[in-house]
Design an enzyme around this catalytic site. Structure first.
Site, PDB file in Angstrom:
ATOM      1  N   ASP A  19      -0.746   0.270   2.648  1.00 48.58           N
ATOM      2  CA  ASP A  19      -1.357   0.129   4.195  1.00 48.58           C
ATOM      3  C   ASP A  19      -0.413   0.351   5.297  1.00 48.58           C
ATOM      4  O   ASP A  19      -0.296  -0.019   6.407  1.00 48.58           O
ATOM      5  CB  ASP A  19      -1.888  -1.269   4.464  1.00 48.58           C
ATOM      6  CG  ASP A  19      -2.812  -1.756   3.319  1.00 48.58           C
ATOM      7  OD1 ASP A  19      -3.615  -1.198   2.873  1.00 48.58           O
ATOM      8  OD2 ASP A  19      -2.415  -2.918   2.668  1.00 48.58           O
ATOM      9  N   LYS A  22      -0.965   6.054   5.131  1.00 48.54           N
ATOM     10  CA  LYS A  22      -0.816   7.404   4.393  1.00 48.54           C
ATOM     11  C   LYS A  22      -1.969   8.373   4.736  1.00 48.54           C
ATOM     12  O   LYS A  22      -1.688   9.425   4.740  1.00 48.54           O
ATOM     13  CB  LYS A  22      -0.649   7.148   2.951  1.00 48.54           C
ATOM     14  CG  LYS A  22       0.459   6.121   2.304  1.00 48.54           C
ATOM     15  CD  LYS A  22       0.136   5.860   1.034  1.00 48.54           C
ATOM     16  CE  LYS A  22      -0.748   5.034   0.500  1.00 48.54           C
ATOM     17  NZ  LYS A  22      -0.517   3.429   0.741  1.00 48.54           N
ATOM     18  N   GLY A  46      -7.763   1.932  -0.186  1.00 47.11           N
ATOM     19  CA  GLY A  46      -8.796   2.314   0.870  1.00 47.11           C
ATOM     20  C   GLY A  46      -8.306   2.891   1.951  1.00 47.11           C
ATOM     21  O   GLY A  46      -7.231   2.704   2.631  1.00 47.11           O
ATOM     22  N   HIS A  47      -8.979   3.609   2.392  1.00 45.29           N
ATOM     23  CA  HIS A  47      -8.519   4.252   3.902  1.00 45.29           C
ATOM     24  C   HIS A  47      -9.561   4.883   4.738  1.00 45.29           C
ATOM     25  O   HIS A  47     -11.188   4.909   4.110  1.00 45.29           O
ATOM     26  CB  HIS A  47      -7.471   5.403   3.678  1.00 45.29           C
ATOM     27  CG  HIS A  47      -7.940   6.640   3.056  1.00 45.29           C
ATOM     28  ND1 HIS A  47      -7.457   7.108   1.917  1.00 45.29           N
ATOM     29  CD2 HIS A  47      -8.841   7.663   3.843  1.00 45.29           C
ATOM     30  CE1 HIS A  47      -8.031   8.142   1.562  1.00 45.29           C
ATOM     31  NE2 HIS A  47      -8.876   8.396   2.565  1.00 45.29           N
ATOM     32  N   GLN A 229      -1.408   3.039  -2.920  1.00 40.53           N
ATOM     33  CA  GLN A 229      -0.672   1.840  -3.031  1.00 40.53           C
ATOM     34  C   GLN A 229       0.525   2.250  -2.506  1.00 40.53           C
ATOM     35  O   GLN A 229       0.788   3.195  -1.742  1.00 40.53           O
ATOM     36  CB  GLN A 229      -0.648   1.337  -4.446  1.00 40.53           C
ATOM     37  CG  GLN A 229      -1.951   0.381  -4.926  1.00 40.53           C
ATOM     38  CD  GLN A 229      -3.018   1.440  -5.614  1.00 40.53           C
ATOM     39  OE1 GLN A 229      -2.745   2.163  -6.038  1.00 40.53           O
ATOM     40  NE2 GLN A 229      -4.262   1.236  -4.975  1.00 40.53           N
TER      41      GLN A 229
HETATM   42  P1  IMP Z   1      -4.777  -4.513  -8.126  1.00 40.13           P
HETATM   43  O1  IMP Z   1      -4.128  -3.111  -7.992  1.00 40.13           O
HETATM   44  O2  IMP Z   1      -5.974  -4.904  -7.704  1.00 40.13           O
HETATM   45  O3  IMP Z   1      -4.175  -5.048  -9.724  1.00 40.13           O
HETATM   46  O4  IMP Z   1      -3.788  -5.464  -7.253  1.00 40.13           O
HETATM   47  C1  IMP Z   1      -2.641  -5.564  -7.546  1.00 40.13           C
HETATM   48  C2  IMP Z   1      -1.444  -5.808  -6.374  1.00 40.13           C
HETATM   49  O5  IMP Z   1      -1.611  -4.785  -5.553  1.00 40.13           O
HETATM   50  C3  IMP Z   1      -2.271  -6.933  -5.106  1.00 40.13           C
HETATM   51  O6  IMP Z   1      -1.263  -7.510  -4.608  1.00 40.13           O
HETATM   52  C4  IMP Z   1      -3.083  -6.241  -4.205  1.00 40.13           C
HETATM   53  O7  IMP Z   1      -3.080  -6.592  -2.911  1.00 40.13           O
HETATM   54  C5  IMP Z   1      -2.067  -4.776  -4.199  1.00 40.13           C
HETATM   55  N1  IMP Z   1      -2.689  -3.490  -3.805  1.00 40.13           N
HETATM   56  C6  IMP Z   1      -3.425  -2.818  -4.603  1.00 40.13           C
HETATM   57  N2  IMP Z   1      -3.902  -1.774  -3.975  1.00 40.13           N
HETATM   58  C7  IMP Z   1      -3.515  -1.837  -2.579  1.00 40.13           C
HETATM   59  C8  IMP Z   1      -3.504  -1.038  -1.372  1.00 40.13           C
HETATM   60  O8  IMP Z   1      -4.243   0.174  -1.443  1.00 40.13           O
HETATM   61  N3  IMP Z   1      -3.232  -1.497  -0.370  1.00 40.13           N
HETATM   62  C9  IMP Z   1      -2.409  -2.728  -0.323  1.00 40.13           C
HETATM   63  N4  IMP Z   1      -2.118  -3.568  -1.290  1.00 40.13           N
HETATM   64  C10 IMP Z   1      -2.696  -2.925  -2.408  1.00 40.13           C
HETATM   65 MG    MG Z   2      -4.897   1.431   2.445  1.00 39.75          MG
END
Ligand code: IMP
Ligand code: MG
Length: 433
Positions: A19, A22, A46-47, A229
């Site tokens: 977040d 990007k 997500g964006h 991420q």
């Molecule tokens: P998962 O990727 O759903 O397995 O989540 C694992 C961890 O990564 C959690 O702490 C989520 O909040 C974090 N996370 C996954 N994708 C994102 C993203 O796009 N932005 C911020 N945090 C993320």
């Molecule tokens: Mg995002």
């Protein structure tokens, strides 16, 4: 030296916990790109992109698809939910004619199955207090099945019924006891139907992108990789187990495409003027003072794009920008927001080192989970803040205090700050070089 290799890949990656903004940097970079690729992660990311004045939330399709000359690729390392892909193609079709030349879903990428989403929730429940707070989109179980080699790839949709049911049978035999324990279960027929629906909706776009990638590389045309991420959520180098299940570091986003490192021209590390984290795990500069946290959360609109969760917020942490990664440049978003916070509070803090296990350290410790000690940030405090006016068009126009702040980021990270975000719009970015 292989002189036929002319580096033409620009990778845009998050330097912290995601977040960082990007998408706006990647969308900007993709304007003159032949290919815009997502390579890892899935619809946990997500964006928002803005097309014809409409705000569109995307989780899988790279934003560069809106450019006339750009083909969007969902790369080998992506875990893609077919329903989300179908929805996004539907939405984007209002703006772009999405031919099979415009979008390619790599046939090596992985399908998120309904049981992966169940297993994500089950695994979280079984962790009790040690929850990761995942996005619950089935990402982790899709990757663990991939590693076990019981995953379903997009190319499997084109197998004969018998062959595909064979694959589904193996996966079900592996998971059925666990699913049954929680009152869940799927017949092979049900799963087959799920995949046939996905095939009907997506077959046009599923293919092997390698030929096009090779032509683009050898033609010296620009390829943008949109990392998903971010660095500290990287499976191998991040805050395990409070991380995601793919590799989000600069080399990870590359290996998830199959493109070798010599093709890389630049790696832009994206961050903000402060930090945020959603989900659990260490966050050394986290602000626990409710009023200050609320101020930043509201000013920066720090609520999750995918889940709507309020994000944890903290002061800018320059230790977490890992120097091993070798960013060629940094993009710093929300320079307007942090200036506003400074004006309201009378100060801004920036972390330049940690106190950890009785010592001053300049890197993110590896064993926080074992010691149970969250590093204590050492701060430099900047007096006051600044306001970015509408007349700010170049670096020179920035308030002096903002320039000092940016200079400090460069001094500590040893990376030049190239892009500076000064507002929410796509055009509110100052480019220095
Ligand atoms: P998962 O990727 O759903 O397995 O989540 C694992 C961890 O990564 C959690 O702490 C989520 O909040 C974090 N996370 C996954 N994708 C994102 C993203 O796009 N932005 C911020 N945090 C993320
Ligand atoms: Mg995002």
């Amino acid at each position: 030296m292989n002189t036929r290799i002319q580096p033409c890949v620009t990778a845009v990656v998050g330097t912290k916990w995601g977040d960082e903004g990007k998408a706006r940097i990647a969308t900007y970079e993709a304007q003159n790109a032949r290919l815009d690729m997502r390579t890892q992660g899935g619809n946990n990311a997500g964006h928002t992109i803005v097309v014809d004045g409409d705000k569109i939330g995307l989780h899988l399709i790279p934003g560069g698809i809106i450019n006339e000359e750009t083909t969007a690729i969902i790369g080998n390392g992506v875990a893609g939910n077919p329903k989300v892909l179908t929805e996004e193609i539907d939405v984007m079709s209002k703006y772009v004619n999405i031919t099979s030349e415009k979008l390619i879903i790599s046939d090596r990428s992985f399908v998120i199955m309904p049981y992966h989403i169940d297993l994500d929730g089950i695994c979280e429940d079984e962790r009790g207090k040690a929850k990761i707070a995942t996005t619950n989109r089935g990402i982790g179980p899709t990757y663990s099945d991939a590693a076990l080699r019981i995953g379903v790839r997009y190319q499997d949709l084109f197998r004969s019924r018998e062959s595909l049911e064979g694959i589904l049978g193996i996966a079900m035999r592996h998971h059925e006891d666990k699913l049954a324990k929680y009152g869940k279960g799927y017949s092979v027929k049900e799963l087959y139907d799920y995949l046939m629906e996905a095939k009907e909706n997506l077959y046009k776009w599923i293919g092997d992108p390698d030929e096009l990638i090779a032509q683009t590389l050898y033609g010296g045309k620009k390829i943008v990789i949109e990392g998903a991420q971010a660095d500290r959520l990287d499976l191998l180098n991040g805050d395990y187990p409070n991380c995601t299940s793919s590799q989000c570091n600069p080399s990870g986003v590359l290996s998830a495409t199959g493109i070798g490192p010599l093709w890389v021209k630049e790696i832009v590390g994206v961050m903000k003027g402060y930090d945020s984290r959603v989900g659990n795990g260490p966050f050394p500069t986290e602000i626990f003072n409710d009023e200050v946290a609320k101020l930043i959360r509201e000013a920066g609109h720090e609520y999750g794009t995918t889940t709507g969760r309020p994000r944890r917020v903290g002061w800018l942490d320059l230790v977490a920008v890992n120097y091993l990664r070798g960013y060629s440049a940094l993009a710093v978003n929300h320079i307007d927001t942090i200036g506003k916070i400074g004006e309201q509070l009378g100060y801004i803090k920036v972390c330049y080192a940690y106190l950890y296990q009785g010592e001053i350290v300049h890197n993110f410790p590896s064993n926080i989970e074992v010691t149970g000690e969250v590093p204590k940030p050492l701060y430099r405090t900047f007096e006051g803040g600044w306001t970015i006016t509408e007349k700010t068009n170049s670096y020179e126009d920035l308030p002096e205090k903002a320039k000092i702040y940016i200079g400090y980021i460069e001094e500590i990270t040893k990376v030049p700050v190239r892009d500076i975000g000064i507002g929410p719009g796509t055009n509110d970015t100052i480019k220095r070089f």
